[in-house]
Enzyme design. Structure first.
Site, mmCIF file in Angstrom:
data_model
loop_
_atom_site.group_PDB
_atom_site.id
_atom_site.type_symbol
_atom_site.label_atom_id
_atom_site.label_comp_id
_atom_site.label_asym_id
_atom_site.label_seq_id
_atom_site.Cartn_x
_atom_site.Cartn_y
_atom_site.Cartn_z
ATOM 1 C CE LYS A 138 3.299 4.965 3.590
ATOM 2 N NZ LYS A 138 2.662 6.034 2.740
ATOM 3 C CD GLU A 177 -5.065 10.115 0.599
ATOM 4 O OE1 GLU A 177 -4.233 10.121 -0.427
ATOM 5 O OE2 GLU A 177 -4.972 9.690 1.668
#
Length: 391
Positions: free
Chosen positions: A162, A207
């Protein structure tokens, strides 16, 4: 490291009438610091102390500078708070700011803390920025789509699992952008997010990277996003789940040397104003004496903002992104004299400079990613600040 300290450092704390609009309290100007969530938190102005750090070891050096300042305050240190914003990598500038005046709201009460000879200022009206004109950042939208396509090709070759790629967008307004205006509009539109301001970097992040309270550590990991529908399809998509799992595992491996009794809850779907994310809550108990900045040094960058494996992702970002992230996607928040505090990830944000703003957005890319979908995802993430500036 650059350090600015006051000559007088006496600390005074007094309770004030609970205000219904904290955004009106600071005077005009860009020296506003803030960390708010759903109407509660802190907003401050002025600089009782300022620490700027560049180069390697920024978390350790920031921790030492803060510890030295706390020691100088002596018994008054318990009321002091530093607002922190770190660079994404070693190339950038990190900053800690201790405001001269800090207003805190919690549990229906408000109080003001002043350091040195500072006194609360009379606020000035919050100004609107006027008409907004938009232009490309480092890469035009179509060119950035090609960069994502190249990253997907490399991922399918098995070079890494990723990578997170970011892009920027530029805004110019008729009038200088009042940070209080942007903070107020972001908070009004995104009450589920932590609205922050440190040294001109202003945003609303969903977040929470790390929260430390004594020996308790918590986090909420977000990765895997969609701007269409209610987000339930994220739970059944293998590509979104893989992207999310990489991010969770990277955080867990980072805190494992310092923690025991690590627990996770998720993933679930976190639905925000114009986007949904997969979210996993993490809790743990500290077993070492590491402070909040020490935990941040171990955790950043997680796979949620960098990729995995970490080193391979960093190399691909450097090769393809063609963007100075500055303090975007890095820890931002506050810490107190005891080593506790909260650090979010600087997302949905813009760096202000007079009548100009530089917005940032990014996406996690895996082998199954569709470059066109990723472009649209960044558009959805830009919308948080775009809508607020155009209010």
């Amino acid at each position: 490291m650059t350090t600015t300290l006051p000559e007088r450092r006496s600390v005074r704390v007094r309770e004030i009438e609970d205000s219904t609009d904290l955004w009106r309290l600071p005077p005009s100007g860009d020296a506003v610091v803030s960390w708010m969530h759903d109407g509660r938190g802190m907003i401050g102005w002025g600089e009782a102390a300022r620490f700027e750090i560049t180069g390697p070891g920024r978390y350790e050096r920031a921790a030492r500078a803060w510890s030295d300042f706390v020691a100088q305050l002596g018994g008054d240190a318990a009321s002091a708070v530093a607002f922190a914003s770190f660079s994404f990598d070693d190339r950038g500038r990190s900053v800690l700011i201790v405001p001269e005046v800090l207003v805190t709201r919690r549990d229906g009460r408000s109080w003001v803390t002043t350091i040195g000879a500072a006194t609360p200022s009379r606020h000035s009206p919050i100004a609107r920025p006027g008409r907004v004109r938009w232009s490309d950042g480092a890469l035009p939208r179509a060119r950035w789509r090609d960069v994502v396509a190249e990253a997907v090709r490399r991922l399918r070759l098995g070079e890494l699992d990723k990578v997170v790629l970011a892009r920027d967008l530029l805004a110019e307004t008729d009038q200088p952008i009042d940070p209080r205006f942007l903070l107020r509009e972001l908070a009004r539109r995104h009450p589920q997010c932590w609205t922050f301001a440190v040294d001109g970097l202003i945003g609303a992040t969903p977040e929470m990277l790390l929260r430390r309270r004594g020996d308790q550590v918590t986090s909420q990991v977000l990765a895997g996003s969609s701007w269409s529908g209610d987000g339930r399809h994220l739970l059944t998509s293998s590509s979104y789940r893989d992207e999310h799992d990489f991010a969770v595992e990277s955080l867990l491996s980072a805190i494992a040397p310092h923690c025991a009794d690590v627990r996770t809850c998720g993933p679930s779907v976190l639905r925000l104003r114009n986007i949904a994310h997969l979210a996993t809550d993490v809790s743990a108990t500290l077993t070492t004496g590491v402070d909040l900045l020490g935990l941040a040094a171990a955790a950043h960058p997680t796979a949620a903002v960098g990729g995995t494996p970490r080193r391979a992702a960093a190399g691909l970002i450097s090769e393809l992104e063609d963007l100075d992230r500055d303090r975007y996607a890095a820890p931002v928040g506050w810490l107190d004299a005891g080593g506790d505090g909260e650090l979010g990830i600087a997302l949905r944000c813009a760096q202000l400079s007079g009548s100009r703003a530089r917005l940032f957005a990014g996406c996690g890319i895996v082998a199954e990613s569709d470059p066109d979908v990723e472009v649209h995802e960044t558009d959805a993430k830009f919308a948080a600040v775009r809508e607020a500036l155009g209010a």
